[in-house]
Design a protein around this motif. Structure first.
Motif, mmCIF file in Angstrom:
data_model
loop_
_atom_site.group_PDB
_atom_site.id
_atom_site.type_symbol
_atom_site.label_atom_id
_atom_site.label_comp_id
_atom_site.label_asym_id
_atom_site.label_seq_id
_atom_site.Cartn_x
_atom_site.Cartn_y
_atom_site.Cartn_z
ATOM 1 N N HIS A 176 -3.957 -47.637 51.799
ATOM 2 C CA HIS A 176 -4.575 -46.328 52.035
ATOM 3 C C HIS A 176 -5.448 -46.355 53.296
ATOM 4 O O HIS A 176 -6.167 -47.317 53.554
ATOM 5 N N HIS A 177 -5.386 -45.285 54.107
ATOM 6 C CA HIS A 177 -6.207 -45.158 55.308
ATOM 7 C C HIS A 177 -7.426 -44.288 55.010
ATOM 8 O O HIS A 177 -7.307 -43.248 54.354
ATOM 9 N N ASN A 178 -8.585 -44.712 55.480
ATOM 10 C CA ASN A 178 -9.772 -43.876 55.325
ATOM 11 C C ASN A 178 -9.787 -42.789 56.399
ATOM 12 O O ASN A 178 -8.824 -42.638 57.152
ATOM 13 N N HIS A 179 -10.875 -42.038 56.474
ATOM 14 C CA HIS A 179 -10.932 -40.917 57.431
ATOM 15 C C HIS A 179 -10.928 -41.377 58.886
ATOM 16 O O HIS A 179 -10.676 -40.580 59.783
ATOM 17 N N LYS A 180 -11.217 -42.660 59.111
ATOM 18 C CA LYS A 180 -11.146 -43.203 60.473
ATOM 19 C C LYS A 180 -9.770 -43.779 60.789
ATOM 20 O O LYS A 180 -9.559 -44.331 61.867
ATOM 21 N N GLY A 181 -8.845 -43.655 59.845
ATOM 22 C CA GLY A 181 -7.489 -44.129 60.064
ATOM 23 C C GLY A 181 -7.300 -45.614 59.901
ATOM 24 O O GLY A 181 -6.316 -46.172 60.405
ATOM 25 N N LEU A 182 -8.215 -46.276 59.182
ATOM 26 C CA LEU A 182 -8.155 -47.722 59.022
ATOM 27 C C LEU A 182 -7.781 -48.090 57.589
ATOM 28 O O LEU A 182 -8.299 -47.502 56.635
ATOM 29 N N THR A 183 -6.889 -49.058 57.453
ATOM 30 C CA THR A 183 -6.644 -49.635 56.144
ATOM 31 C C THR A 183 -7.765 -50.624 55.831
ATOM 32 O O THR A 183 -8.545 -50.987 56.712
ATOM 33 N N ALA A 184 -7.816 -51.067 54.600
ATOM 34 C CA ALA A 184 -8.861 -52.022 54.219
ATOM 35 C C ALA A 184 -8.711 -53.339 54.979
ATOM 36 O O ALA A 184 -9.707 -53.948 55.380
ATOM 37 N N GLU A 185 -7.489 -53.778 55.192
ATOM 38 C CA GLU A 185 -7.268 -55.034 55.918
ATOM 39 C C GLU A 185 -7.721 -54.907 57.370
ATOM 40 O O GLU A 185 -8.361 -55.824 57.915
ATOM 41 N N GLU A 186 -7.396 -53.790 58.013
ATOM 42 C CA GLU A 186 -7.825 -53.572 59.399
ATOM 43 C C GLU A 186 -9.346 -53.497 59.492
ATOM 44 O O GLU A 186 -9.947 -54.040 60.428
ATOM 45 N N LEU A 187 -9.951 -52.847 58.515
ATOM 46 C CA LEU A 187 -11.413 -52.747 58.494
ATOM 47 C C LEU A 187 -12.040 -54.119 58.290
ATOM 48 O O LEU A 187 -13.036 -54.468 58.946
ATOM 49 N N PHE A 188 -11.459 -54.917 57.404
ATOM 50 C CA PHE A 188 -11.965 -56.265 57.154
ATOM 51 C C PHE A 188 -11.910 -57.116 58.423
ATOM 52 O O PHE A 188 -12.868 -57.828 58.755
ATOM 53 N N ASN A 189 -10.795 -57.055 59.133
ATOM 54 C CA ASN A 189 -10.638 -57.861 60.348
ATOM 55 C C ASN A 189 -11.658 -57.485 61.415
ATOM 56 O O ASN A 189 -12.218 -58.353 62.098
ATOM 57 N N SER A 190 -11.914 -56.190 61.575
ATOM 58 C CA SER A 190 -12.878 -55.756 62.587
ATOM 59 C C SER A 190 -14.312 -56.053 62.173
ATOM 60 O O SER A 190 -15.139 -56.438 63.001
ATOM 61 N N GLU A 191 -14.614 -55.911 60.876
ATOM 62 C CA GLU A 191 -15.974 -56.141 60.388
ATOM 63 C C GLU A 191 -16.347 -57.627 60.400
ATOM 64 O O GLU A 191 -17.501 -57.980 60.593
ATOM 65 N N HIS A 192 -15.367 -58.490 60.205
ATOM 66 C CA HIS A 192 -15.637 -59.922 60.061
ATOM 67 C C HIS A 192 -15.259 -60.732 61.296
ATOM 68 O O HIS A 192 -15.148 -61.963 61.218
ATOM 69 N N ALA A 193 -15.070 -60.074 62.409
ATOM 70 C CA ALA A 193 -14.662 -60.781 63.637
ATOM 71 C C ALA A 193 -15.716 -61.812 64.064
ATOM 72 O O ALA A 193 -15.378 -62.951 64.409
ATOM 73 N N LYS A 194 -16.999 -61.417 64.027
ATOM 74 C CA LYS A 194 -18.058 -62.350 64.430
ATOM 75 C C LYS A 194 -18.194 -63.496 63.431
ATOM 76 O O LYS A 194 -18.422 -64.643 63.818
ATOM 77 N N LEU A 195 -18.066 -63.177 62.160
ATOM 78 C CA LEU A 195 -18.155 -64.224 61.142
ATOM 79 C C LEU A 195 -16.992 -65.202 61.277
ATOM 80 O O LEU A 195 -17.168 -66.408 61.084
ATOM 81 N N LEU A 196 -15.815 -64.690 61.625
ATOM 82 C CA LEU A 196 -14.661 -65.568 61.837
ATOM 83 C C LEU A 196 -14.916 -66.522 62.998
ATOM 84 O O LEU A 196 -14.618 -67.729 62.904
ATOM 85 N N GLN A 197 -15.478 -65.999 64.077
ATOM 86 C CA GLN A 197 -15.778 -66.851 65.232
ATOM 87 C C GLN A 197 -16.802 -67.927 64.867
ATOM 88 O O GLN A 197 -16.640 -69.099 65.240
ATOM 89 N N SER A 198 -17.841 -67.541 64.132
ATOM 90 C CA SER A 198 -18.851 -68.513 63.707
ATOM 91 C C SER A 198 -18.244 -69.551 62.766
ATOM 92 O O SER A 198 -18.565 -70.748 62.855
ATOM 93 N N ALA A 199 -17.359 -69.101 61.890
ATOM 94 C CA ALA A 199 -16.716 -70.012 60.947
ATOM 95 C C ALA A 199 -15.815 -71.004 61.673
ATOM 96 O O ALA A 199 -15.763 -72.190 61.314
ATOM 97 N N GLN A 200 -15.122 -70.531 62.699
ATOM 98 C CA GLN A 200 -14.256 -71.420 63.485
ATOM 99 C C GLN A 200 -15.073 -72.506 64.183
ATOM 100 O O GLN A 200 -14.732 -73.694 64.139
ATOM 101 N N GLU A 201 -16.172 -72.096 64.814
ATOM 102 C CA GLU A 201 -17.020 -73.064 65.517
ATOM 103 C C GLU A 201 -17.653 -74.048 64.548
ATOM 104 O O GLU A 201 -17.716 -75.252 64.817
ATOM 105 N N TRP A 202 -18.117 -73.532 63.412
ATOM 106 C CA TRP A 202 -18.753 -74.402 62.414
ATOM 107 C C TRP A 202 -17.758 -75.403 61.846
ATOM 108 O O TRP A 202 -18.066 -76.592 61.689
ATOM 109 N N MET A 203 -16.566 -74.934 61.532
ATOM 110 C CA MET A 203 -15.547 -75.809 60.955
ATOM 111 C C MET A 203 -15.110 -76.877 61.951
ATOM 112 O O MET A 203 -14.947 -78.053 61.597
ATOM 113 N N LYS A 204 -14.924 -76.482 63.213
ATOM 114 C CA LYS A 204 -14.520 -77.451 64.232
ATOM 115 C C LYS A 204 -15.609 -78.503 64.458
ATOM 116 O O LYS A 204 -15.315 -79.702 64.535
#
Length: 311
Positions: A176-204
């Motif tokens: 389902h798309h919200n009023h901004k035209g985003l699915t939940a997966e697309e919203l998750f990817n955009s919202e967690h982009a910084k956390l993903l980068q931090s997680a990558q650096e921390w894990m490495k």
């Protein structure tokens, strides 16, 4: 301890009385489904605006957002119909609020009723967000709420929230798309982009540091394999080969060497990972914990190996 138990008992009794007399959820439920309230209203006309201005949420929704599961459970026990109440401004029910505030205990409490969960899961808020969109938002995210350490484990817990919520979602609502035209997966990817980068650096960084330690342990253990305790005789055989201490030394040294090498390989496999979102759900955290366990086991056996030699 007795005084504390008395305080808790009094608090539970007071909570029961307050919940029993609280009908603030009626207004929001009536505005949502258009039903007529069976609860008597006293001076509703002059009190409605005042009540609305004092509290944005009803006590039930406030308890849900702050994670007080005891009050939520008590309200649902005494007033089961209160589960249909919602935040009038944002059109969010208690399932929406529990998910966006990451209140796992309340989420599990609501999920006990499958019919209720299904009805609440099919509701969208004012912005067209499903409950899966609420799990994707990081607006109310808090590492203290998650009670996990390290960006990689925080991201794993966020991915777990998506999986938990997706399991109770109707299949056709997942895309389902919200009023901004985003699915939940697309919203998750955009919202967690910084956390993903931090997680990558921390894990490495963690994998590199641990692989260095594992390589050092493996080097020491390998060198120790050629230094038998007690020395060698004229024929090149260990003098203590018939001793129980020598057998212990040989076994622990071998186990330590295998564990350190396995740990090294595990950490190197982490460094060669693509570090995508799906990798942080299970693969990378599992390999990290496995590497830690093998490295710790290698260090312990290495210490045990040295004890007979010192003796």
């Amino acid at each position: 301890m007795y005084k504390e138990m008395q305080k808790q008992k009094s608090l539970l009794e007071l909570t029961h009385l307050l919940v029993e007399k609280d009908h603030s959820w009626v207004e929001s439920k009536k505005k949502m489904d258009g039903t007529i309230s069976l609860v008597p209203s006293h001076d509703r006309g002059e009190e409605e605006e005042e009540t609305r201005s004092i509290h944005k949420y009803t006590p039930l929704l406030m308890a849900t957002s702050t994670g007080i599961a005891q009050i939520v459970e008590k309200v649902l026990q005494l007033h089961p119909q209160a589960a249909e109440a919602h935040d009038i401004d944002n059109q969010q029910n208690i399932l929406h609020i529990a998910i966006k505030h990451r209140r796992l205990q309340i989420f599990k409490l609501v999920k006990k009723s499958k019919s209720l969960t299904l009805r609440m899961a099919m509701k969208n808020d004012r912005d067209g967000n499903t409950i899966l969109h609420q799990a994707a938002y990081m607006r109310y995210y808090s590492a203290n709420t998650q009670r996990v350490g390290g960006p990689a484990l925080q991201l794993q817990e966020e991915l777990r929230w998506m999986v938990r919520v997706e399991k109770i979602m109707p299949p056709h609502y997942i895309t389902h798309h919200n009023h901004k035209g985003l699915t939940a997966e697309e919203l998750f990817n955009s919202e967690h982009a910084k956390l993903l980068q931090s997680a990558q650096e921390w894990m490495k960084g963690t994998a590199q540091s641990c692989s260095t330690v594992a390589a050092l342990v493996a080097t020491v253990v390998y060198a120790a394999a050629y230094t038998a305790p007690g020395g060698y005789d004229s024929n090149g055989l260990p003098l203590l080969r018939d001793s129980a201490f020598f057998v212990t030394f040989a076994i622990t040294n071998t186990v330590s060497l295998i564990s350190s090498l396995a740990s090294l390989v595990t950490f190197l496999s982490i460094l060669t990972s693509p570090f995508e979102y799906q990798d942080f759900y299970r693969s990378l955290p599992f390999r990290l914990h496995l590497g830690f366990t093998l490295l710790f086991f290698s260090l312990v056996t290495n210490v045990l190996k040295g004890m007979p030699k010192r003796a």
